[in-house]
Design a protein around this motif. Structure first.
Motif, PDB file in Angstrom:
ATOM      1  N   LEU A  10      -2.269   7.080 -12.274  1.00 40.60           N
ATOM      2  CA  LEU A  10      -3.358   7.853 -12.143  1.00 40.60           C
ATOM      3  C   LEU A  10      -3.733   8.590 -12.639  1.00 40.60           C
ATOM      4  CD1 LEU A  10      -2.291   7.917  -7.800  1.00 40.60           C
ATOM      5  CD2 LEU A  10      -4.148   6.300  -9.409  1.00 40.60           C
ATOM      6  N   SER A  11      -4.834   9.383 -13.417  1.00 33.45           N
ATOM      7  CA  SER A  11      -5.527   9.754 -14.317  1.00 33.45           C
ATOM      8  C   SER A  11      -6.009  11.013 -13.382  1.00 33.45           C
ATOM      9  CB  SER A  11      -6.684   9.483 -14.540  1.00 33.45           C
ATOM     10  OG  SER A  11      -5.895   9.049 -15.949  1.00 33.45           O
ATOM     11  N   VAL A  12      -5.103  12.958 -14.013  1.00 31.57           N
ATOM     12  CA  VAL A  12      -6.214  13.062 -13.506  1.00 31.57           C
ATOM     13  C   VAL A  12      -6.950  14.194 -14.080  1.00 31.57           C
ATOM     14  CG1 VAL A  12      -5.184  15.608 -13.150  1.00 31.57           C
ATOM     15  CG2 VAL A  12      -3.954  13.902 -12.261  1.00 31.57           C
ATOM     16  N   GLU A  13      -8.660  13.894 -14.256  1.00 33.39           N
ATOM     17  CA  GLU A  13      -9.215  14.390 -15.062  1.00 33.39           C
ATOM     18  C   GLU A  13     -10.171  15.855 -14.801  1.00 33.39           C
ATOM     19  OE1 GLU A  13     -12.160  10.700 -14.997  1.00 33.39           O
ATOM     20  OE2 GLU A  13     -10.725   8.970 -15.375  1.00 33.39           O
ATOM     21  N   ALA A  14     -10.061  16.891 -15.479  1.00 38.90           N
ATOM     22  CA  ALA A  14     -10.330  18.208 -15.482  1.00 38.90           C
ATOM     23  C   ALA A  14     -11.698  17.776 -15.784  1.00 38.90           C
ATOM     24  CB  ALA A  14      -9.874  18.748 -16.439  1.00 38.90           C
ATOM     25  N   ILE A  15     -12.162  18.696 -14.099  1.00 39.59           N
ATOM     26  CA  ILE A  15     -13.911  18.766 -14.843  1.00 39.59           C
ATOM     27  C   ILE A  15     -14.051  20.460 -15.044  1.00 39.59           C
ATOM     28  CG2 ILE A  15     -15.737  19.549 -13.503  1.00 39.59           C
ATOM     29  CD1 ILE A  15     -14.775  17.335 -10.898  1.00 39.59           C
ATOM     30  N   ASP A  16     -15.217  20.843 -16.430  1.00 41.07           N
ATOM     31  CA  ASP A  16     -15.543  21.775 -16.736  1.00 41.07           C
ATOM     32  C   ASP A  16     -16.663  22.298 -15.634  1.00 41.07           C
ATOM     33  OD1 ASP A  16     -15.906  23.722 -18.461  1.00 41.07           O
ATOM     34  OD2 ASP A  16     -17.156  22.430 -19.941  1.00 41.07           O
ATOM     35  N   ASP A  17     -15.962  23.381 -15.267  1.00 44.24           N
ATOM     36  CA  ASP A  17     -16.478  24.574 -14.385  1.00 44.24           C
ATOM     37  C   ASP A  17     -17.151  25.910 -14.777  1.00 44.24           C
ATOM     38  OD1 ASP A  17     -14.342  25.616 -14.383  1.00 44.24           O
ATOM     39  OD2 ASP A  17     -14.052  25.325 -12.184  1.00 44.24           O
ATOM     40  N   ASN A  18     -17.599  25.603 -16.318  1.00 48.07           N
ATOM     41  CA  ASN A  18     -17.605  26.635 -16.707  1.00 48.07           C
ATOM     42  C   ASN A  18     -16.762  28.724 -16.325  1.00 48.07           C
ATOM     43  OD1 ASN A  18     -19.007  25.526 -19.113  1.00 48.07           O
ATOM     44  ND2 ASN A  18     -20.863  25.353 -17.052  1.00 48.07           N
ATOM     45  N   PRO A  20       0.970  -0.930   0.211  1.00 49.61           N
ATOM     46  CA  PRO A  20      -0.340   0.198   0.032  1.00 49.61           C
ATOM     47  C   PRO A  20       0.917   1.096   0.322  1.00 49.61           C
ATOM     48  CG  PRO A  20       0.084  -1.393   1.934  1.00 49.61           C
ATOM     49  CD  PRO A  20       0.566  -1.643   0.907  1.00 49.61           C
ATOM     50  N   ILE A  21       0.281   2.264  -0.858  1.00 54.49           N
ATOM     51  CA  ILE A  21       1.244   3.869  -0.728  1.00 54.49           C
ATOM     52  C   ILE A  21       0.007   4.355  -0.811  1.00 54.49           C
ATOM     53  CG2 ILE A  21       2.045   5.262  -2.270  1.00 54.49           C
ATOM     54  CD1 ILE A  21       4.053   2.145  -2.084  1.00 54.49           C
ATOM     55  N   TRP A  22       0.614   5.792   0.196  1.00 48.16           N
ATOM     56  CA  TRP A  22      -0.240   7.104   0.143  1.00 48.16           C
ATOM     57  C   TRP A  22       0.109   8.068  -0.095  1.00 48.16           C
ATOM     58  CZ3 TRP A  22       2.353   3.385   4.095  1.00 48.16           C
ATOM     59  CH2 TRP A  22       0.884   1.934   4.240  1.00 48.16           C
ATOM     60  N   ILE A  23      -0.565   8.412  -0.790  1.00 49.07           N
ATOM     61  CA  ILE A  23      -0.341   9.962  -1.266  1.00 49.07           C
ATOM     62  C   ILE A  23      -0.980  11.442  -0.977  1.00 49.07           C
ATOM     63  CG2 ILE A  23      -0.394  10.930  -3.967  1.00 49.07           C
ATOM     64  CD1 ILE A  23      -0.785   7.642  -4.526  1.00 49.07           C
ATOM     65  N   LEU A  24      -0.489  12.237  -0.728  1.00 47.01           N
ATOM     66  CA  LEU A  24      -1.025  13.886  -0.202  1.00 47.01           C
ATOM     67  C   LEU A  24      -1.032  14.530  -1.779  1.00 47.01           C
ATOM     68  CD1 LEU A  24       1.176  13.833   3.110  1.00 47.01           C
ATOM     69  CD2 LEU A  24      -0.972  13.394   2.821  1.00 47.01           C
ATOM     70  N   TYR A  25      -1.815  15.203  -1.646  1.00 45.39           N
ATOM     71  CA  TYR A  25      -2.647  16.612  -2.582  1.00 45.39           C
ATOM     72  C   TYR A  25      -2.569  17.482  -2.119  1.00 45.39           C
ATOM     73  CZ  TYR A  25      -3.662  12.400  -4.780  1.00 45.39           C
ATOM     74  OH  TYR A  25      -3.536  10.652  -5.156  1.00 45.39           O
ATOM     75  N   ASP A  26      -2.481  18.405  -2.960  1.00 41.31           N
ATOM     76  CA  ASP A  26      -2.093  19.884  -3.193  1.00 41.31           C
ATOM     77  C   ASP A  26      -2.251  20.469  -4.316  1.00 41.31           C
ATOM     78  OD1 ASP A  26      -2.237  22.164  -1.154  1.00 41.31           O
ATOM     79  OD2 ASP A  26      -0.215  21.750  -0.530  1.00 41.31           O
ATOM     80  N   GLY A  27      -2.085  22.219  -3.698  1.00 42.75           N
ATOM     81  CA  GLY A  27      -1.668  22.968  -5.167  1.00 42.75           C
ATOM     82  C   GLY A  27      -2.887  23.480  -5.364  1.00 42.75           C
ATOM     83  N   LEU A  45      -8.842  11.605  -6.446  1.00 39.41           N
ATOM     84  CA  LEU A  45      -8.264  10.568  -6.474  1.00 39.41           C
ATOM     85  C   LEU A  45      -7.442  10.234  -5.132  1.00 39.41           C
ATOM     86  CD1 LEU A  45      -4.740  13.193  -9.204  1.00 39.41           C
ATOM     87  CD2 LEU A  45      -6.471  11.019  -9.388  1.00 39.41           C
ATOM     88  N   PRO A  46      -7.296   8.977  -4.909  1.00 41.55           N
ATOM     89  CA  PRO A  46      -6.966   8.103  -4.495  1.00 41.55           C
ATOM     90  C   PRO A  46      -6.525   8.397  -2.977  1.00 41.55           C
ATOM     91  CG  PRO A  46      -6.471   6.039  -5.865  1.00 41.55           C
ATOM     92  CD  PRO A  46      -6.939   8.079  -6.567  1.00 41.55           C
ATOM     93  N   ALA A  85      -2.772  23.742 -10.502  1.00 42.49           N
ATOM     94  CA  ALA A  85      -1.710  22.492 -10.773  1.00 42.49           C
ATOM     95  C   ALA A  85      -2.205  21.692  -9.505  1.00 42.49           C
ATOM     96  CB  ALA A  85      -0.820  22.905  -9.709  1.00 42.49           C
ATOM     97  N   VAL A  86      -2.513  19.725  -9.827  1.00 39.90           N
ATOM     98  CA  VAL A  86      -2.445  19.493  -8.776  1.00 39.90           C
ATOM     99  C   VAL A  86      -0.886  18.672  -7.844  1.00 39.90           C
ATOM    100  CG1 VAL A  86      -3.766  16.766  -8.381  1.00 39.90           C
ATOM    101  CG2 VAL A  86      -4.692  18.485  -9.946  1.00 39.90           C
ATOM    102  N   ILE A  87      -1.075  18.653  -7.090  1.00 40.83           N
ATOM    103  CA  ILE A  87       0.421  18.244  -6.914  1.00 40.83           C
ATOM    104  C   ILE A  87       0.674  16.825  -6.186  1.00 40.83           C
ATOM    105  CG2 ILE A  87       3.133  19.072  -5.482  1.00 40.83           C
ATOM    106  CD1 ILE A  87       1.732  22.332  -5.655  1.00 40.83           C
ATOM    107  N   ALA A  88       0.920  15.967  -6.492  1.00 42.07           N
ATOM    108  CA  ALA A  88       1.013  14.592  -5.944  1.00 42.07           C
ATOM    109  C   ALA A  88       2.097  14.098  -4.767  1.00 42.07           C
ATOM    110  CB  ALA A  88       0.484  13.835  -6.434  1.00 42.07           C
ATOM    111  N   ARG A  89       2.025  13.788  -3.537  1.00 45.81           N
ATOM    112  CA  ARG A  89       3.496  13.424  -3.508  1.00 45.81           C
ATOM    113  C   ARG A  89       3.312  12.262  -2.130  1.00 45.81           C
ATOM    114  NH1 ARG A  89       5.837  14.861   2.053  1.00 45.81           N
ATOM    115  NH2 ARG A  89       3.391  16.262   2.343  1.00 45.81           N
ATOM    116  N   VAL A  90       3.877  11.151  -2.678  1.00 45.27           N
ATOM    117  CA  VAL A  90       4.086  10.276  -1.955  1.00 45.27           C
ATOM    118  C   VAL A  90       4.867  10.084  -0.526  1.00 45.27           C
ATOM    119  CG1 VAL A  90       5.186   7.630  -2.060  1.00 45.27           C
ATOM    120  CG2 VAL A  90       5.067   9.142  -4.236  1.00 45.27           C
ATOM    121  N   GLU A  91       3.809   9.563   0.508  1.00 47.17           N
ATOM    122  CA  GLU A  91       4.088   9.639   1.563  1.00 47.17           C
ATOM    123  C   GLU A  91       4.278   8.249   2.476  1.00 47.17           C
ATOM    124  OE1 GLU A  91       4.638  11.735   5.073  1.00 47.17           O
ATOM    125  OE2 GLU A  91       3.811  12.427   3.430  1.00 47.17           O
TER     126      GLU A  91
END
Length: 144
Positions: free
Chosen positions: A101-109, A68-75, A86-87, A116-122
């Protein structure tokens, strides 16, 4: 018969506690890294499809057991508003050495600057004995 990693971790932890030694390294000998293999994406539009951003997590070392791997997101991008969340954990299955892991942008108009999405392996240092080490040159990645 191979000793299960959880049993081995408990045995090593007990040895470290009772002998007063500190633990360096990891129980699995694995080294984990992350990179943005598709570092740029954009919001989709009604007639425009985009290629999602992508984080690739790699595992070097023994792949016999699940890990198992833990990931922290920021940005500046917000999960579930600017991109699909993302998980927080992913698991390498036995024999697996790459997870994407796919980073799928959402159209928010909303007209916005680049975000930016920053992912860091913990590295799991919250555990008494880390399950893996993090490649210190590749512990974080950015998708814009």
């Amino acid at each position: 018969m191979k000793t299960p990693p959880s049993f081995l971790a408990c045995a090593l932890l007990a040895t470290a506690i009772f002998s007063g030694t500190s633990w360096a390294g990891s129980i699995s000998g694995n080294v984990v890294s992350i990179e943005a293999t598709v570092a740029v994406t954009a919001e989709p539009a009604p007639n425009i499809r985009v290629i999602p951003g992508q984080f690739t997590i790699r595992r070097r070392g023994d792949t016999t057991d699940a890990l198992p791997i833990w990931i922290l997101y920021d940005g500046t991008a917000s999960p579930n508003s600017d991109y699909r969340a993302l998980p927080a954990t992913v698991t390498f299955e036995p024999g697996e050495d790459t997870i994407k892991l796919s980073v799928e942008a959402i159209d928010d108009n909303v007209v916005e600057r680049d975000e930016a999405v920053i992912a860091r392996v913990e590295d799991g240092t919250l555990l008494p004995i880390p399950l893996f080490e993090v490649d210190r040159g590749h512990e974080r990645a950015v998708v814009t």
